[in-house]
Design an enzyme around this catalytic site. Structure first.
Site: not given
Lengths: 452, 452
Positions: B430, B43, B438, B308, B39
């Site tokens: 936002y 990465c 936006w 995973n 395990s």
């Protein structure tokens, strides 16, 4: 010539005017603004108070001059004081008191909202502020930066979005700040357990929290200036008070004209932003109620992002195109120093009130891979409907950038009717500097599964 | 007693074993691992090389001892060298060369991937590394931290995910680094225009880029150590070489056993991770091909997050429950210093190859409100199908946290079949410290609209 009259020159009105003029260059677009400023970023005001935004003009997205250069006839210092839908005209009053009648072919209402100011004794003192307009906020900034007599202690009344943003602003300025709210936790648009996490973080960061107490009076000194805020539980001395008790739609003239409004006083429109039963009147932004896709009713949710989107939709429709604003689900985000928080959909209380049988799950994770430097901490809560598993809401509070904006994943999931199981399978981005192997929103959704 | 044999103790195998044992405590779960480690976060290896993760053990999510405490029979240093599906058994070989036959009721294959090592002359030198396993990476870290003779110059061959992450790692270590790739831009899983933006940022950050050239040879010194990399365009002196040329499924024994594999050599499974036509054999992670929802075919996309998720799905199914892995759309994220980049869906080339008539739009915006301090810069590109407006892909490159993870919004939109117009209306979060009014992904989608 077709004549468009726009009331209000901020997010909604100015967006609409721009869209219309861009598509219909031969139309006359007149934009009435009672103040002197157009297209300002209201959401940025707390950051100007904080000193993070150094100058007022940085908050102006488009000046009157820029609007005029695009062919919009901007009339500053000109208040619309009446609407006559039958005559298709408005009454306007200039600063010198002159009134005149202005006809329109199509009317756009973008009058925004007004801060709620309950009749608290003493609250009219000159050092009791709201953070809502540029001139009002300029006055506050002036007080904060006055050499020699700048306030050392501030009290913020109200622990909603603006209230906690003001708490951050005062922290940034090095001013001792107390936040008072009637509710037992800040941010009632969050569940109490999440509010409690926020309250703890605020206290850790040095904000004095006085929750669960009602403000009775602003105590004035001999000069008529606020010197303390009195609640039913205590006295909070200060040299400055900010009232942050929310806003209400600025729709007095619309109501007088008989236009339809909802319980909040916000105008009722269709999805194209056309005011109901009025083919030549349109409205958008903080002055309207907006369809909530989960509650299946209209609500007042004043936010700059909605105002901009609605203004664009409105403008396209007035210009002869077809566009709709699809409604909202209550997504929002903000921060107090290192506490970054966001929400979407329904809280537990909202879900219960709306008749949903909801289950909730909450997980604490790192923000990025746990073995990376400063992995951060975030708490992610999700709600789903028992039985169906349909996601109903989500809330996040985290201590570093990258935590709270993840609410958008939940917002997208709720927007499209995902179940919790649907979300666990979605292909979200992963790399150690950005996320744990399972994105926290998926971990939370997975945690929900056995309870559905 | 039911006996489960698991081959491989990393993301997929160990996740599956944990799920099975947790639900079926009375079953025997034997997990064979040819190495000594279980395990581990593959990465995370580049960040260990970078020195950001200080210790090897921080990359271990669960040690053999922890697995054993949960009732899993972990057999380290034990390689599975053969599978006999008819006899429902595997042949295992221990480090002392002893072979034995182990029967199973259900077999779980989680053999992962192997780094691609083309037959480049000189590439077997001891200072030519791949970053794939803990022992191999330990060896690399040892070379980097060797007092007195640590390398000053490194060459990375390959500018894919691992390659550019290694470039960052060497930058972090203060080692001069050159990245070589046959392609004219880094990250061929991005469009060339986005790759060009990345290349510029890498160069700005001090990475020497040698793109558009093929590696011919690793030049060795008299001691047999790499002293330069030779391409068809130049010679790059160095004391260390990292080969980052991708991985291929580690499925030799599965192929020998007649199990079905795709073009990449990855095992073919159904959505429950059951190997096709083999009711008692299951596979997950980097050794399988995965269904791509846009390409409508299986592809090899080795990523820890998929491993995973698939391991969990596999485990649930073996334990008698029902779960599916819904496929992928190619979402990925990484960074090189201040260049944060992410992608989802199809590139322009992939879309064309898959027969889509695609239109693209690209916008440059700030990452947060433009008037805030350090608003950052991000480029957001979106692709949609002409005519329908259905979103097909998205790519982001930005210079601060909060930019690249926004790809998840696009991923969710593509996952659910949104059109560009659908996305412009979605209720995303936002506030000035988090986003322009936006959201940039919506600005990009809006920019697409007139071209659809």
């Amino acid at each position: 010539m077709t004549r468009i009259v726009v009331i209000g020159a901020d997010a909604a009105g100015a967006s609409a005017a721009s869209q219309i003029k861009r598509r219909r260059t031969d139309w006359e677009v007149v934009m009435f603004e009672r103040g002197q400023i157009t297209s300002y970023a209201a959401c940025g005001l707390p950051y100007w108070v904080a000193g993070q935004v150094p100058r007022q003009d940085m908050l102006i997205a488009r000046t009157p001059r820029q609007h005029r250069a695009r062919g919009i006839d901007v009339r500053l210092g000109t208040e619309v004081v009446g609407i006559d839908p039958r005559a298709s005209s408005v009454t306007v009053r200039t600063q010198d008191g002159q009134e005149s009648i202005e006809g329109y072919d199509q009317l756009v209402i973008g009058t925004g909202a007004l801060p709620v100011r309950p009749p608290i004794p003493g609250s009219q003192a000159p050092n009791v502020a709201t953070v809502h307009t540029v001139p009002g906020t300029q006055d506050l900034v002036d007080q904060l930066t006055r050499s020699g007599s700048a306030p050392r202690r501030a009290v913020v009344v109200g622990a909603g979005f603006i209230g906690i943003e003001m708490a951050e602003a005062f922290l940034d300025r090095g001013i001792a700040v107390t936040v008072i709210d009637q509710a037992t936790h800040p941010m009632v648009s969050f569940d109490p357990d999440m509010g409690a996490v926020l309250a703890e973080s605020m206290a850790d960061q040095g904000v004095a929290c006085a929750f669960g107490q009602a403000v009775r009076e602003v105590e004035l000194d001999e000069a008529g200036l606020a010197q303390a805020v009195l609640t039913d539980a205590g006295r909070y001395p200060c040299e400055l008070v900010v009232l942050a008790l929310g806003v209400r739609p600025n729709t007095g003239i619309a109501i007088e004209a008989g236009l339809p409004v909802g319980d909040s006083g916000g105008l009722l429109t269709d999805r194209r932003q056309q005011v109901r039963d009025h083919e030549d009147i349109w409205a958008a932004g903080d002055c309207v109620e907006t369809y909530h896709r989960l509650l299946r009713t209209t609500v007042h949710m004043p936010l700059g992002t909605h105002a901009n989107k609605q203004g664009r939709v409105l403008g396209l429709n007035v210009a002869g195109e077809y566009a709709t604003f699809p409604g909202i689900i209550g997504t929002a985000i903000t921060k107090v120093g290192t506490a970054h928080l966001s929400r979407t959909g329904l809280t537990e209380a909202q879900a219960a009130q709306a008749g949903f049988d909801a289950v909730a799950a909450k997980v604490q994770t790192s923000v990025i891979a746990g073995y990376m430097p400063n992995p951060g901490r975030m708490i992610t809560k999700v709600l789903a409907e028992r039985g169906t598993g349909r996601l109903l809401g989500g809330q996040i509070i985290g201590d570093r950038v990258g935590a709270a904006k993840r609410i958008d994943t939940l917002a997208m999931a709720i927007w499209t009717g995902f179940t919790a199981e649907d979300l666990t399978g979605a292909d979200l981005s992963y790399a150690p500097p950005f996320s744990p192997t399972w994105d926290p929103v998926q971990t939370a959704a997975r945690r929900l599964l056995p309870t559905i």
